[in-house]
Design a protein around this motif. Structure first.
Motif, PDB file in Angstrom:
ATOM      1  N   LEU A 161     -14.320  12.592  -9.808  1.00  0.00           N
ATOM      2  CA  LEU A 161     -14.236  12.287  -8.382  1.00  0.00           C
ATOM      3  C   LEU A 161     -12.919  12.792  -7.811  1.00  0.00           C
ATOM      4  N   PHE A 162     -11.824  12.539  -8.522  1.00  0.00           N
ATOM      5  CA  PHE A 162     -10.510  12.982  -8.051  1.00  0.00           C
ATOM      6  C   PHE A 162     -10.468  14.502  -7.895  1.00  0.00           C
ATOM      7  N   GLU A 167       0.823  -1.201   0.000  1.00  0.00           N
ATOM      8  CA  GLU A 167       0.000   0.000   0.000  1.00  0.00           C
ATOM      9  C   GLU A 167       0.868   1.267   0.000  1.00  0.00           C
ATOM     10  N   LEU A 168       1.858   1.266  -0.881  1.00  0.00           N
ATOM     11  CA  LEU A 168       2.742   2.427  -1.012  1.00  0.00           C
ATOM     12  C   LEU A 168       2.055   3.419  -1.943  1.00  0.00           C
ATOM     13  N   TYR A 169       1.094   4.115  -1.395  1.00  0.00           N
ATOM     14  CA  TYR A 169       0.139   4.863  -2.207  1.00  0.00           C
ATOM     15  C   TYR A 169       0.682   6.175  -2.773  1.00  0.00           C
ATOM     16  N   GLU A 204      -8.520  10.801  -1.436  1.00  0.00           N
ATOM     17  CA  GLU A 204      -8.340  11.618  -0.237  1.00  0.00           C
ATOM     18  C   GLU A 204      -6.941  11.468   0.339  1.00  0.00           C
ATOM     19  N   ARG A 205      -6.445  10.237   0.402  1.00  0.00           N
ATOM     20  CA  ARG A 205      -5.152  10.055   1.067  1.00  0.00           C
ATOM     21  C   ARG A 205      -4.009  10.625   0.238  1.00  0.00           C
ATOM     22  N   ILE A 206      -4.069  10.521  -1.106  1.00  0.00           N
ATOM     23  CA  ILE A 206      -2.957  11.051  -1.904  1.00  0.00           C
ATOM     24  C   ILE A 206      -3.016  12.569  -1.971  1.00  0.00           C
ATOM     25  N   ILE A 207      -4.196  13.135  -2.070  1.00  0.00           N
ATOM     26  CA  ILE A 207      -4.301  14.594  -2.156  1.00  0.00           C
ATOM     27  C   ILE A 207      -3.959  15.226  -0.814  1.00  0.00           C
ATOM     28  N   ARG A 223     -10.704  19.585  -4.506  1.00  0.00           N
ATOM     29  CA  ARG A 223     -11.305  20.861  -4.117  1.00  0.00           C
ATOM     30  C   ARG A 223     -11.723  20.852  -2.642  1.00  0.00           C
ATOM     31  N   GLU A 224     -12.263  19.717  -2.193  1.00  0.00           N
ATOM     32  CA  GLU A 224     -12.677  19.608  -0.791  1.00  0.00           C
ATOM     33  C   GLU A 224     -11.473  19.717   0.148  1.00  0.00           C
ATOM     34  N   ILE A 225     -10.413  19.011  -0.182  1.00  0.00           N
ATOM     35  CA  ILE A 225      -9.240  18.997   0.697  1.00  0.00           C
ATOM     36  C   ILE A 225      -8.508  20.332   0.642  1.00  0.00           C
TER      37      ILE A 225
END
Length: 337
Positions: A183-184, A90-92, A150-153, A189-191
């Motif tokens: 979606l991405f 999980e090396l995202y 979410e986790r990458i952004i 934009r949310e983050i």
């Protein structure tokens, strides 16, 4: 003491990794290296490109330092060893900084871009199949999840804040791929709203490529899905002198892998010609990951000094230097302050 799984790799891997280990040890960090095998050499020796012993070592150390690997064509069970490692652990987050070098002549002298690439989803999820018995129609499925986005952004924005970066640009194709890329972009934009101290920008990927070539200074941290990140990271490498100068980090929640991002170059293997810069700089990223910031800074300053001076560098950087892989490694060790 820090424990690291050392995978020297194929082709030029062993020679550049030997120099990287030499430099990192000389920088003062206390690392216990545990050598393991992967790639073509492992396949020829163990019958698999990714032996159980290598996975067991990585399971234990949770940090790997890797040279370039040759992916076996057919019969191995792996589309890519790198992809297999990224997905299993999980090396995202794939992080590739590209910064101009004073001693390397390129079109620009002020590039300083970090590509943050989602590393486990997208088109590289490996969901491919043929739609007809004749195998004349093929389909690949791109996977984009809210969790993965979410986790990458969020990682990109945290990276920007922690490294005194001012701006994050999300590159996308949401105008056409309205569900996956949409979606991405929505998540970005949310983050972005949670980081008011970081400037946020969004660019359609094809326009981003054009803008990056015309005026790279407008980019700082760039975040995107897997394939777009793969392409952009090579583009930024070209802006600063090539893949031989670009390190890479693959970061997960509890594991990390640091590597040179170039190929194994079997045509020059064993000839003392390969440039060790990329993997040594990846080693500096690893030291920062361990919190060994002083040692990391010593390595970076030493590499910059040697590359910018140009006297003891490999032929790809200066065809008149007369130095090779080993001599460049020795020069970097001597330049450590």
């Amino acid at each position: 003491m820090h424990y690291v799984t050392l995978i020297k790799g194929d082709g030029i891997g062993p020679s550049i990794m030997d120099e990287a280990v030499k430099v990192i040890d000389a920088a003062g960090a206390k690392i216990q290296w545990e050598e393991a095998h992967a790639g073509l050499g492992a396949y020829e020796k163990f019958g698999t490109p990714l032996p159980d012993e290598t996975m067991a070592s990585f399971d234990k150390t949770r940090v790997a330092f890797k040279g370039p690997l040759t992916t076996i064509v057919g019969g191995s069970g792996f589309r890519s060893i790198n992809v297999a490692l990224r997905q299993k652990y999980e090396l995202y987050a794939n992080v590739r900084p590209a910064k101009s070098w004073a001693g390397v002549k390129t079109r620009y002298d002020d590039v300083d871009i970090v590509i943050v690439r989602e590393n486990t989803e997208g088109l590289y999820a490996g969901l491919e199949h043929f739609l007809t018995p004749k195998k004349d129609i093929a389909e690949s499925l791109a996977v984009v999840t809210r969790t993965g986005s979410e986790r990458i952004i969020d990682y990109a924005f945290k990276y920007a804040r922690e490294n005194n970066r001012k701006k994050v640009t999300v590159c996308h194709k949401a105008n056409i791929l309205k569900y996956t890329q949409g979606l991405f972009l929505d998540v970005a934009r949310e983050i972005a709203a949670r980081y008011p101290d970081i400037q946020f920008d969004e660019k359609i990927i094809d326009a981003a490529c054009m803008h990056m070539v015309m005026n790279p200074k407008q980019f700082d941290v760039v975040v995107c899905t897997n394939m777009f990140g793969d392409i952009l990271s090579d583009l930024t490498a070209g802006l600063v002198g090539g893949l031989g100068l670009i390190p890479g980090a693959n970061i997960g929640s509890d594991a990390a892998l640091f590597e040179a991002v170039h190929g194994s170059a079997p045509d020059i293997a064993g000839k003392n010609l390969a440039n060790p810069t990329a993997v040594i700089m990846a080693g500096a990223m690893m030291l920062n990951h361990f919190g060994e910031t002083e040692a990391a800074q010593r390595v970076v300053r030493a590499v910059e000094k040697v590359v910018n001076d140009g006297t003891h560098v490999t032929p790809d950087l200066n065809s008149n230097s007369g130095a090779g892989t080993k001599e460049m490694g020795d020069a970097i060790v001597s330049a450590l302050e």
